[in-house]
Design a protein around this motif. Structure first.
Motif: not given
Length: 469
Positions: A407-416
């Motif tokens: 899920n790219a949203m998990d990657i998005y949150r980790e990136a933030l």
């Protein structure tokens, strides 16, 4: 028809459309030869033919000049989702990108350090000195006449005869695209958009109450033209919003054959083309890509672009080459933003008239190519076999396709959390088919600190990928 006759006819049409004005100097023989690819002798014969017709005249040491009254005085004025909801998420992602401490890989514009800030500041100062009390009125829709003339000449250099009378200056490309939609649709109409698609298209459909039909764009093959025809066959489509060169987010560019196929379908089904061409200047090689509009015969198309990706983002100056829709778009603009900033239009006229924009573009393209290759090489080592990196020629985006369970949203949150922004696939779709994908901006230079951040983020991607295997 001989080559010189073809060239003479093209230049004659440019004069008739007002791209070249009375008493204005045409490009030199050598410059015209470079722009068109014809020999010097072919260009000379074309100019001599135009001179014999009274359209231009030769002057010693001045070259060839457009004759007075060469332009006719008559008629030259150019007069499936049922509901879309994306704006809240777009706002969330863009707000994160405002933080100056972020490594903004989710940013939509090139690295601001690549813009010619010193020259632009000089042009702003020059515009401030010449601005008058009537400047606001002089720059009402369709916009500053000199700026529209410059844009028309840049199209002419690419082989497209677009009259300045067709061009409407807007507050960025997104306003150009939104006004174009308003001019040819009504609430409840069906509009074809790409999938994945630039989120601004979905925002515009949401605001205008339009229904969307999505057509797949793949990083390998671009727009699915068979699916496009099925959409036209099965729905009363009013407009088609497409990006044919360096598509955002996947980066794919259609070849001329596919562009011609699309142009034929648009004509057959009577669908208006709204074309987003904001990345057109960011090509590789020697030849700029031609938009689909170039192949549309009946003129039922609106070509939108801006200087935001190639020169400066903050000016918010775009335009639409609207053809017969020009007057309607001007009226729509008067009811929304009224007009585009007069000082900014004047500063762009100064820069484009006095500074070497072409030199800037050449340097910009070289740097984008170098930086994109560097980021691609870095990511290929870091991600190895856990994700597919789609890198196209031109532009500055990379499209990352993770394994389906990620899920790219998990990657998005980790990136933030790591002070990085990315653009997750959810941002570019009405549905969930790209939730395992994300877009990266590869225009930033990779220093050691940024490489370290990428290593941390890709390490997280590797862990969540393998934990789900």
């Amino acid at each position: 028809m001989a080559k010189y006759e073809i060239l003479a006819r093209q230049i004659k049409e440019q004069i008739e459309r007002g791209i070249w004005l009375e008493n204005e100097k045409l490009p030199s023989l050598r410059k015209q030869a470079r722009q068109t690819g014809y020999s010097l002798m072919t260009v000379l014969h074309a100019y001599q033919m135009l001179e014999s017709q009274g359209l231009i005249s030769s002057h010693e040491r001045s070259g060839f000049i457009v004759a007075a009254a060469a332009r006719p005085a008559s008629e030259n004025k150019v007069q499936t989702a049922e509901a879309v909801s994306i704006n809240d998420f777009v706002y969330e992602v863009l707000q994160a990108s405002r933080d100056p401490h972020m490594f903004s890989l989710g940013f939509a514009y090139p690295d601001p350090a690549l813009y010619p800030r010193h020259h632009l500041n000089k042009s702003i100062a020059a515009a401030a000195q010449q601005i008058s009390l009537t400047s606001a009125m002089d720059n009402l829709p369709p916009g500053n006449p000199e700026l529209r003339q410059i844009i028309a000449k840049r199209y002419a250099a690419r082989g497209m005869n677009i009259s300045p009378d067709e061009i409407v200056i807007t507050a960025g490309a997104l306003e150009a695209l939104s006004l174009s939609l308003q001019s040819c649709t009504r609430p409840g109409d069906w509009v074809v958009i790409e999938s994945p698609v630039f989120y601004g298209a979905m925002q515009a459909l949401e605001r205008l109450g339009l229904k969307a039909i999505t057509v797949t764009v793949s990083p390998q093959n671009g727009l699915d033209i068979d699916a496009l025809e099925r959409a036209f066959q099965n729905h009363p489509v009013k407009a088609c919003w497409l990006m044919s060169s360096f598509q955002n987010p996947v980066g794919y560019s259609l070849n001329d054959d596919k562009k011609q196929q699309i142009a034929r379908l648009l004509k057959t089904y009577g669908v208006t083309l709204i074309e987003d061409d904001v990345y057109a200047e960011l090509y590789t090689g020697q030849t700029p890509p031609m938009p689909i509009k170039h192949f549309v015969e009946d003129g039922n198309s609106l070509l939108c672009s801006s200087f935001s990706k190639s020169l400066v983002a903050g000016y918010r100056i775009g335009w639409v080459a609207a053809g017969r829709q020009s007057l309607d778009i001007q009226k729509q603009q008067l009811m929304s933003t009224l007009a585009t900033s007069a000082p900014v239009q004047l500063s762009l006229v100064d820069y484009l008239s006095t500074k070497n924009y072409e030199s800037h573009l050449k340097q910009l393209r070289k740097k984008l190519i170098t930086r994109k290759k560097a980021m691609l090489a870095c990511l290929e080592v870091l991600l190895q076999d856990v994700a597919t990196i789609h890198a196209q020629e031109g532009g500055y985006f990379l499209w990352i396709e993770c394994q389906p369970h990620v899920n790219a949203m998990d990657i998005y949150r980790e990136a933030l959390r790591l002070h990085i922004t990315i653009a997750p696939g959810k941002l570019f779709s009405l549905h969930d088919e790209f939730n395992h994908c994300f877009r990266l901006n590869a225009s930033f230079e990779l220093n050691e600190a940024r490489r370290t951040l990428l290593k941390k983020l890709t390490g997280y991607i590797i862990n969540i990928t393998r934990s789900g295997d």
